[in-house]
Design a protein around this motif. Structure first.
Motif, PDB file in Angstrom:
ATOM      1  N   THR A 163      12.521  39.342  -6.931  1.00 52.12           N
ATOM      2  CA  THR A 163      11.924  40.497  -6.256  1.00 52.12           C
ATOM      3  C   THR A 163      11.416  40.126  -4.870  1.00 52.12           C
ATOM      4  N   THR A 195       1.046  43.867  -5.405  1.00 52.33           N
ATOM      5  CA  THR A 195       2.069  44.467  -6.255  1.00 52.33           C
ATOM      6  C   THR A 195       1.784  44.103  -7.707  1.00 52.33           C
ATOM      7  N   THR A 213       3.138  43.493 -11.225  1.00 53.29           N
ATOM      8  CA  THR A 213       4.499  43.060 -11.572  1.00 53.29           C
ATOM      9  C   THR A 213       4.874  43.218 -13.038  1.00 53.29           C
ATOM     10  N   PHE A 218       5.769  49.910  -9.727  1.00 52.68           N
ATOM     11  CA  PHE A 218       7.195  50.218  -9.771  1.00 52.68           C
ATOM     12  C   PHE A 218       7.497  51.634 -10.246  1.00 52.68           C
ATOM     13  N   GLN A 231      11.849  49.158  -7.897  1.00 51.94           N
ATOM     14  CA  GLN A 231      12.536  47.924  -7.520  1.00 51.94           C
ATOM     15  C   GLN A 231      13.851  48.244  -6.824  1.00 51.94           C
ATOM     16  N   GLN A 246       9.509  45.793 -14.339  1.00 48.72           N
ATOM     17  CA  GLN A 246      10.757  46.515 -14.099  1.00 48.72           C
ATOM     18  C   GLN A 246      11.796  45.433 -13.863  1.00 48.72           C
ATOM     19  N   SER A 271      14.575  43.142 -12.821  1.00 51.58           N
ATOM     20  CA  SER A 271      15.580  43.003 -11.761  1.00 51.58           C
ATOM     21  C   SER A 271      16.970  42.838 -12.358  1.00 51.58           C
ATOM     22  N   HIS A 281      17.349  52.990  -6.509  1.00 50.52           N
ATOM     23  CA  HIS A 281      16.928  51.591  -6.381  1.00 50.52           C
ATOM     24  C   HIS A 281      17.551  50.913  -5.163  1.00 50.52           C
ATOM     25  N   SER A 302      17.553  48.850  -1.877  1.00 50.42           N
ATOM     26  CA  SER A 302      16.693  47.834  -1.270  1.00 50.42           C
ATOM     27  C   SER A 302      16.275  48.251   0.137  1.00 50.42           C
ATOM     28  N   GLU A 311      13.375  50.580  -0.325  1.00 47.22           N
ATOM     29  CA  GLU A 311      12.241  49.761  -0.740  1.00 47.22           C
ATOM     30  C   GLU A 311      11.572  49.127   0.478  1.00 47.22           C
TER      31      GLU A 311
END
Length: 329
Positions: free
Chosen positions: A19, A78, A80, A110, A134, A241, A243, A311, A313, A316
């Protein structure tokens, strides 16, 4: 802008490592200078210079900053997984988690269910909780470290070997599936994190010639492993969550996952994957994936679309940058 990303066990191939590295790579594309440090593998007294510190795992991050000569200001956190599902309700850790969250300028979760849990336990931080799912990773074209046998149906379980990942139970359930479908194979991928659990898993693997334990695999090689798989498993008792599940779904691979909040935040049962509540359900859904190619393809396509839609990136990183800027302003 420079952002310092502080993660526990960063130099071990765990979900947090994947992550944090993905976030750093995506932020760099937005011209954000990043540096990653591990909060559990070195005694820090002074942090590298940065405009903002982004800590991962509320409990570990709080214990880490208590040892610094000067506390980071500002910082965000965050949540996790373990800190949400266990530390928040552990009498010995709960107050440290609260202190970590109270001191943060922003709290990242998340999914909305995690936001609800934290708000119920500590209502005063509700206004600074942000939900960002994520993102998915990009993989180069690589050959898998092991070649899949011809005319077999391959399940892959990516997990660091520790009790919370429930790997022995996965092997037990897969053994029953193999009894019914001898062409089934299982690859276990991940480092041994808890030695006693690792010994138990290795002993079980030795008893079954259709299981391969690949051990620790560089993350860049995981794309090739997913593409070799017919289905990917997650049997964890709890998750933040995963990966690995996001990555597998991104390749259009059907997933079969245990019924915990983290998995449910990604997988919608019988729409983009399967969520099991008991060993019997695990076997039933596994049999559907093996026997019904139409379902396998449909679930895989819907999984791939879901990851593309929710999702990204890029999305994000864009949202983290907005949070960083709002904190600094």
């Amino acid at each position: 802008m420079k952002v310092l990303l502080a993660s526990p066990n960063f130099h071990q191939p765990r979900g947090n490592t994947v992550t944090v590295q993905r976030i750093a790579n995506s932020l760099e594309k937005l011209d954000v200078d990043t540096e990653i440090i591990s909060t559990t593998e070195k005694q820090w007294t002074t942090l590298p210079e940065a405009d903002i510190v982004h800590g991962f795992h509320a409990y570990h991050f709080y214990k880490f900053i208590q040892k610094l000569d000067e506390k980071p200001d500002p910082y965000m956190v965050t949540i996790t997984g373990t800190d949400l599902n266990h530390d928040l309700f552990d009498k010995q850790k709960r107050e440290d988690v609260f202190a970590s969250l109270k001191g943060a300028k922003a709290i990242h979760v998340f999914d909305d269910k995690a936001k609800e849990v934290i708000s119920n336990e500590l209502s005063e931080v509700e206004d600074k909780i942000f939900t960002i799912a994520q993102g998915n990773s990009n993989f180069p074209k690589e050959n898998p470290p092991v070649k899949k046998e011809e005319n077999t149906f391959l399940f892959v379980l990516p997990a660091g070997i520790r009790k919370i990942k429930n790997v022995p139970e996965a092997i037990k359930m897969m053994s029953k599936m193999h009894d019914k479908f001898p062409r089934v194979r299982l690859w276990l991928v991940g480092p041994i994190i808890e030695e006693q659990e690792g010994q138990a898993v290795e002993e079980l693997v030795r008893q079954h010639d259709w299981i391969e334990y690949l051990g620790q695999v560089p993350h860049l090689n995981m794309g090739a492993i997913y593409q070799s798989a017919d289905a990917v498993l997650n049997t964890s008792h709890d998750e933040g969550q995963s990966s690995a599940i996001i990555e597998a779904m991104g390749f259009g691979i059907p997933v079969l996952v245990s019924n915990n909040p983290g998995n449910r935040s990604i997988v919608t049962h019988q729409k983009n994957g399967f969520v099991y509540k008991s060993p019997n359900e695990f076997l039933d859904y596994g049999e559907q994936i093996i026997n019904n190619n139409e379902i396998k393809q449909k679930i895989g396509q819907q999984a791939k679309q879901h990851i593309a839609d929710y999702h990204s990136s890029t999305y994000e990183a864009d949202n983290f940058l907005k949070i960083y800027k709002s904190i600094l302003n």
